[in-house]
Design an enzyme around this catalytic site. Structure first.
Site, PDB file in Angstrom:
ATOM      1  N   HIS A 138      -2.410  -0.047   8.754  1.00  0.00           N
ATOM      2  CA  HIS A 138      -1.102   0.588   8.532  1.00  0.00           C
ATOM      3  C   HIS A 138      -1.232   1.787   7.591  1.00  0.00           C
ATOM      4  CE1 HIS A 138       3.393   0.429   7.861  1.00  0.00           C
ATOM      5  NE2 HIS A 138       2.988   1.169   6.849  1.00  0.00           N
ATOM      6  N   GLU A 139      -1.920   1.589   6.464  1.00  0.00           N
ATOM      7  CA  GLU A 139      -2.022   2.670   5.469  1.00  0.00           C
ATOM      8  C   GLU A 139      -2.839   3.848   5.997  1.00  0.00           C
ATOM      9  OE1 GLU A 139      -0.057   2.741   3.072  1.00  0.00           O
ATOM     10  OE2 GLU A 139       0.531   0.668   3.373  1.00  0.00           O
TER      11      GLU A 139
ATOM     12  N   GLY B  81       0.849  -1.176   0.000  1.00  0.00           N
ATOM     13  CA  GLY B  81       0.000   0.000   0.000  1.00  0.00           C
ATOM     14  C   GLY B  81       0.887   1.228   0.000  1.00  0.00           C
TER      15      GLY B  81
ATOM     16  N   HIS C 122      -1.151   6.237   8.274  1.00  0.00           N
ATOM     17  CA  HIS C 122      -0.347   7.263   7.593  1.00  0.00           C
ATOM     18  C   HIS C 122      -1.144   8.548   7.399  1.00  0.00           C
ATOM     19  CE1 HIS C 122       3.498   5.483   6.616  1.00  0.00           C
ATOM     20  NE2 HIS C 122       2.949   4.398   6.081  1.00  0.00           N
TER      21      HIS C 122
ATOM     22  N   CYS D 133       7.717  -0.550   6.453  1.00  0.00           N
ATOM     23  CA  CYS D 133       7.129   0.631   5.826  1.00  0.00           C
ATOM     24  C   CYS D 133       8.138   1.235   4.862  1.00  0.00           C
ATOM     25  CB  CYS D 133       6.753   1.651   6.904  1.00  0.00           C
ATOM     26  SG  CYS D 133       6.020   3.160   6.245  1.00  0.00           S
TER      27      CYS D 133
HETATM   28 NI    NI Z   1       3.907   2.639   5.613  1.00  0.00          NI
END
Ligand code: NI
Length: 189
Positions: free
Chosen positions: A132-133, A37, A136, A90
């Site tokens: 996770h995405e 991603g 961000h 990441c």
């Molecule tokens: Ni990341």
């Protein structure tokens, strides 16, 4: 910018040729870097847009496939209370992985890249990828979620010391939650 919450995108802005070109770039960059991603703040733009695509990913070979999907202004809702400890990495945190606790069942309400309402419910590792995405877009990195810093490891040490055990855990998760999850498209009203 990685530490700032991204701003919402208006429908007019999303429809613009410029924003559509940006989304193309975001997807291309994700593919070029073998990301599962990629979120807009990772490529220097603080807007609430993230892409997810997993297809036989060489960086994360154990992740189930998930079709290319662009999420605009996503809202994530945790469903149930099952969690799992996952090693994450990441593209914005070079050569570091660590264990993060993620919910194993989530729902996402967003717009797709063309402004249509999009709802996706997913489980297992894909649910972890979503968290996770979308972190961000709130200025959070997986590092902020690592509860035990002793789990932080380079990618080569991960392969050497942790990968075999982790793959066994992942196998259980994948068996339990399956592979590709259904994408439900809700027509815009
Ligand atoms: Ni990341």
């Amino acid at each position: 910018m990685l530490r700032e919450p991204a701003r919402q995108v208006t429908p007019t802005e999303l429809a613009s040729a410029e924003m559509q070109a940006f989304i193309e770039d975001l997807v291309e960059t994700m593919h070029a870097a073998n990301g599962a991603g990629l979120a807009a703040p990772q490529v220097g733009r603080s807007v609430a847009i993230a892409a997810v695509h997993v297809q036989a990913n060489p960086r994360y070979p154990y992740k189930p496939d998930f079709p290319l999907t662009v999420f605009v202004n996503p809202t994530l809702t945790v469903v149930g209370d099952e969690t799992a400890s996952l090693y994450e990495g990441c593209l914005s945190v070079p050569d570091l992985r660590g264990r993060v606790l993620r919910s194993m069942h989530v729902r996402v309400d967003a717009l797709d890249r063309h402004g249509a309402q999009l709802t996706v419910e997913t489980r297992g590792l894909t649910a972890g990828t979503f968290q996770h995405e979308f972190d961000h877009l709130e200025g959070k990195l997986f590092l902020d979620r690592v509860t035990d810093p002793a789990t932080l490891t380079t990618w080569s040490n991960f392969a050497r010391f942790h990968e075999a055990d982790f793959l066994r855990e992942v196998e259980v998760i994948n068996r339990r939650h399956g592979g590709v999850q259904g994408v439900r498209l809700v027509p815009a009203t």
